[in-house]
Design an enzyme around this catalytic site. Structure first.
Site, PDB file in Angstrom:
ATOM      1  N   ARG A  82       0.841  -1.202   0.000  1.00  0.00           N
ATOM      2  CA  ARG A  82       0.000   0.000   0.000  1.00  0.00           C
ATOM      3  C   ARG A  82       0.879   1.256   0.000  1.00  0.00           C
ATOM      4  NH1 ARG A  82      -4.539   0.305   4.554  1.00  0.00           N
ATOM      5  NH2 ARG A  82      -2.757   0.928   5.834  1.00  0.00           N
ATOM      6  N   LYS A 184      -2.474   6.603   1.309  1.00  0.00           N
ATOM      7  CA  LYS A 184      -2.310   7.107   2.680  1.00  0.00           C
ATOM      8  C   LYS A 184      -1.377   8.310   2.661  1.00  0.00           C
ATOM      9  CE  LYS A 184      -2.687   4.754   7.069  1.00  0.00           C
ATOM     10  NZ  LYS A 184      -4.146   4.791   7.240  1.00  0.00           N
ATOM     11  N   GLU A 220     -16.174   6.695   3.631  1.00  0.00           N
ATOM     12  CA  GLU A 220     -15.572   6.243   4.892  1.00  0.00           C
ATOM     13  C   GLU A 220     -15.506   7.419   5.847  1.00  0.00           C
ATOM     14  OE1 GLU A 220     -11.386   5.236   4.826  1.00  0.00           O
ATOM     15  OE2 GLU A 220     -11.120   6.202   2.896  1.00  0.00           O
TER      16      GLU A 220
END
Ligand SMILES: *Cc1c(COP(=O)(O)O)cnc(C)c1O
Length: 341
Positions: A82, A184, A220
């Site tokens: 990720r 992220k 989210e």
């Protein structure tokens, strides 16, 4: 080795400086070997790329002491890949994934006394991150980068059990279609600070963000994915290209299907359907699952049948199964647990 003399159960979720951290620098197109250092400060040019144009991304994972006394980390390979995705989207050099996991392991090994004991509820939170370090004034990617990994012990997320929270539907957006919601990046958090402070001021624990284009679909919160359970026990998780792919959520989907025999659906979830779900929760590394009792939509409340006193029954089963796997009480799927010691 002696565990540090800390009252683990009274620790909060804050930074505690530990002994060693891993630091590697990227220069002239290559990463150096990296070192463990006691120096917890970063010395940077006033014009560093990260300071001017926020060229930075991060990861978060935890080390646990298992029931048998081993020290383990959970699916670090997924954090490594990720972070590689985050780096690519931000024009940053990827830190090779196998070396990334090694750096995390080395950092935990160097701070092994800081890993909280089994049963304390505390864990060692690990923060790998990267940033552009050389001076950048014209808008372009930096030429030099630093990759660091530090760790800090964190207390049990819920002291005295996980009480359901109340959240609100946000009027702000978290991520644009085709933007950076799926990586992220620090920048996603910078712009979420205003809405979260506002939510807290209004008495809500979190913001539920809807899709920015149509404001009809659930995305989210600022730092956790949603899970829903239908009245007949199906786990439903929202799917969107602008949601950050939570490793906790992906793991819960496997746990639900393979360990609990639940049906699992990963699909677009319209806000209109939310009122029909039996249970709702937020999932991420920090808390594993925070149960949601109520959602406030501009004054109109959606109250889940699981109520405001405790986790819903399916949420509890999911929570117990995943934390059981992490703490070594339940056998993990192949490759999920990396033993450090
Ligand atoms: C980190 C993060 C999550 C949770 O991901 P995990 O891998 O489960 O910790 C969810 N949403 C956002 C926006 C995040 O940054």
């Amino acid at each position: 080795m002696m565990s540090k003399n800390i009252d683990w159960s009274s620790l909060g979720f804050g930074y505690v400086q530990t002994d060693k951290r891993f630091v590697s620098n990227y220069k002239n197109g290559a990463w150096d070997d990296g070192v463990l250092t006691e120096d917890a400060t970063v010395n940077l040019s006033e014009c560093a790329g990260v300071l001017q144009y926020a060229q930075t991304c991060f990861e978060g994972l935890k080390a646990y002491t298992t029931e048998k006394g081993q020290i383990v980390i959970f699916r670090p390979d997924l954090n490594a890949s990720r972070m590689a995705d985050s780096c690519k989207r931000l024009e940053m050099p990827v830190y090779p994934e196998d070396k990334w996991v090694d750096a995390v392991v080395k950092t935990v090994e160097a701070n092994i006394d800081w890993v909280p004991p089994y049963g304390s509820g505390a864990t060692l939170y690990i923060r790998p991150y990267m940033f552009g370090s050389n001076p950048v004034i014209g808008v372009k990617p930096a030429d030099e980068y630093q990759f660091r990994v530090f760790c800090t012990p964190v207390g049990p997320y819920f002291k005295g059990g996980a009480k359901p929270i109340v959240i609100r539907v946000s009027d702000y957006d978290r991520a644009a279609p085709h933007g950076t919601g799926h990586i992220k990046a620090g920048l996603n958090y910078a712009m979420s600070l205003y809405p979260i402070v506002d939510a807290h001021n209004q008495g809500f624990a979190e913001n539920m963000y809807l899709d920015a284009a149509t404001r009809t679909k659930v995305e989210e919160t600022g730092g956790a994915n949603f899970i829903f359970v239908t009245k007949d026990g199906t786990l439903v998780t929202p799917k969107s290209d602008s949601i950050l792919p939570s490793i906790t959520r992906r793991s819960l989907m496997v746990v639900a299907e393979k360990y609990l025999g639940m049906k699992v659906e990963h699909r677009e979830v319209y806000f209109d359907e939310v009122k029909d779900f039996a249970e709702c929760g937020l999932c991420g590394t920090a808390a594993v699952i925070s149960p949601v009792g109520k959602i406030n939509d501009h004054g109109k409340e959606i109250c889940f049948p699981s109520g405001m006193e405790e986790m819903g029954p399916y949420t509890k089963k999911l929570y117990d199964a995943l934390t059981g796997i992490q703490m070594g009480r339940i056998e993990a799927p192949e490759g999920w647990i990396k033993v450090i010691k």
